[in-house]
Design a protein around this motif. Structure first.
Motif, short mmCIF file in Angstrom:
data_model
loop_
_atom_site.label_atom_id
_atom_site.label_comp_id
_atom_site.label_asym_id
_atom_site.label_seq_id
_atom_site.Cartn_x
_atom_site.Cartn_y
_atom_site.Cartn_z
N GLU A 47 -111.48 7.98 -117.27
CA GLU A 47 -110.45 7.76 -116.26
C GLU A 47 -111.19 7.98 -114.84
O GLU A 47 -111.51 9.14 -114.91
CB GLU A 47 -109.12 8.34 -116.30
N VAL A 57 -108.69 3.60 -115.79
CA VAL A 57 -109.40 3.76 -117.06
C VAL A 57 -110.34 2.74 -117.28
O VAL A 57 -109.96 1.47 -117.10
CB VAL A 57 -108.56 3.98 -118.21
N THR A 96 -111.35 12.81 -117.31
CA THR A 96 -111.04 12.07 -115.86
C THR A 96 -111.84 12.62 -115.16
O THR A 96 -112.23 13.79 -115.27
CB THR A 96 -109.41 12.64 -115.45
N MET A 114 -107.75 13.56 -119.60
CA MET A 114 -106.61 12.36 -119.35
C MET A 114 -105.27 13.31 -119.97
O MET A 114 -105.46 13.65 -120.84
CB MET A 114 -106.75 11.25 -120.00
N SER A 117 -100.69 11.45 -123.71
CA SER A 117 -100.18 10.05 -123.82
C SER A 117 -101.17 9.00 -123.51
O SER A 117 -100.89 8.09 -124.54
CB SER A 117 -98.87 10.11 -122.90
N ARG A 118 -102.04 9.01 -122.77
CA ARG A 118 -102.86 7.97 -122.42
C ARG A 118 -104.24 7.87 -123.36
O ARG A 118 -104.40 7.13 -123.96
CB ARG A 118 -103.46 8.29 -120.97
N ARG A 119 -104.54 9.22 -123.98
CA ARG A 119 -105.34 9.10 -124.92
C ARG A 119 -104.86 8.58 -126.19
O ARG A 119 -105.58 8.04 -127.02
CB ARG A 119 -105.98 10.58 -125.04
N VAL A 121 -102.68 6.30 -126.65
CA VAL A 121 -102.68 4.79 -126.60
C VAL A 121 -104.19 4.20 -126.55
O VAL A 121 -104.29 3.01 -127.27
CB VAL A 121 -102.00 4.35 -125.07
N LEU A 122 -105.09 4.86 -126.03
CA LEU A 122 -106.35 4.40 -126.22
C LEU A 122 -107.26 4.74 -127.62
O LEU A 122 -108.20 4.43 -127.79
CB LEU A 122 -107.39 5.09 -124.85
#
Length: 184
Positions: A47, A57, A96, A114, A117-119, A121-122
């Motif tokens: 990110e 990202v 990040t 990051m 929650s973002r990790r 999803v990825l």
């Protein structure tokens, strides 16, 4: 409908059917399919934050360093304006990267993680030793009390050197570990 239009419509429907059948059936048949599919491509997800013109990202080649990212995003001459030692250590997927500029000179390079929650999803595996209370709460079945208990245990007993060590926290047993294993 003329023959040419009918043929085009038939080809388009066949391509659509093939795309649905061969490109998406596996993910639709999973028990808990991901909300977003990012594919299996090689590379790392980083990110870009403060100081970068195109924040968000982005995917980079494995082995990229902050200097490499600065070269790609800001240009070669800008990467030479930073002499920080940490600028040449390889990045890890889920980091990040932020920079602080004074004029054209990079005076600070900041590396953080990051949000979990973002990790998730990825599809980037979580690391228990780097997670915050908010990160723990991104996992299913963890509320503020259990997240606080995990943080308290880490402060008292040190970092979790493995995912299995989470069992030392009161309220976490084999069932919870099994439910969370796919995130680590």
């Amino acid at each position: 409908m003329n023959n040419k239009a009918g043929l085009l419509l038939t080809v388009a429907l066949m391509l659509l059917t093939a795309g649905i059948r061969y490109g998406r059936v596996d993910s639709l048949m999973e028990e808990n399919p991901p909300a977003v599919s990012v594919g299996d491509s090689e590379g790392i997800w980083i990110e870009l934050g403060e100081g970068f013109p195109d924040q968000g990202v982005h995917q980079f080649i494995d082995g990229f360093t902050p200097r490499s990212v600065i070269q790609v995003t800001l240009g070669e001459r800008n990467s030479d304006r930073c002499e920080k030692a940490s600028i040449d250590k390889p990045l890890t997927s889920g980091e990040t990267l932020c920079i602080r500029l004074e004029g054209a000179e990079i005076i600070e390079v900041k590396r953080t993680w990051m949000p979990a929650s973002r990790r998730i999803v990825l599809g980037i595996p979580l690391q228990p030793q780097t997670m915050t209370t908010a990160d723990w709460m991104a996992l299913p079945g963890i509320g503020p009390k259990l997240a606080a208990a995990i943080e308290l245990d880490r402060q008292k007993n040190g970092d979790f050197t493995s995912f299995a060590q989470l069992e030392r926290v009161p309220g976490i047993g084999p069932g919870r570990l099994a439910a969370w294993e796919r995130f680590f």
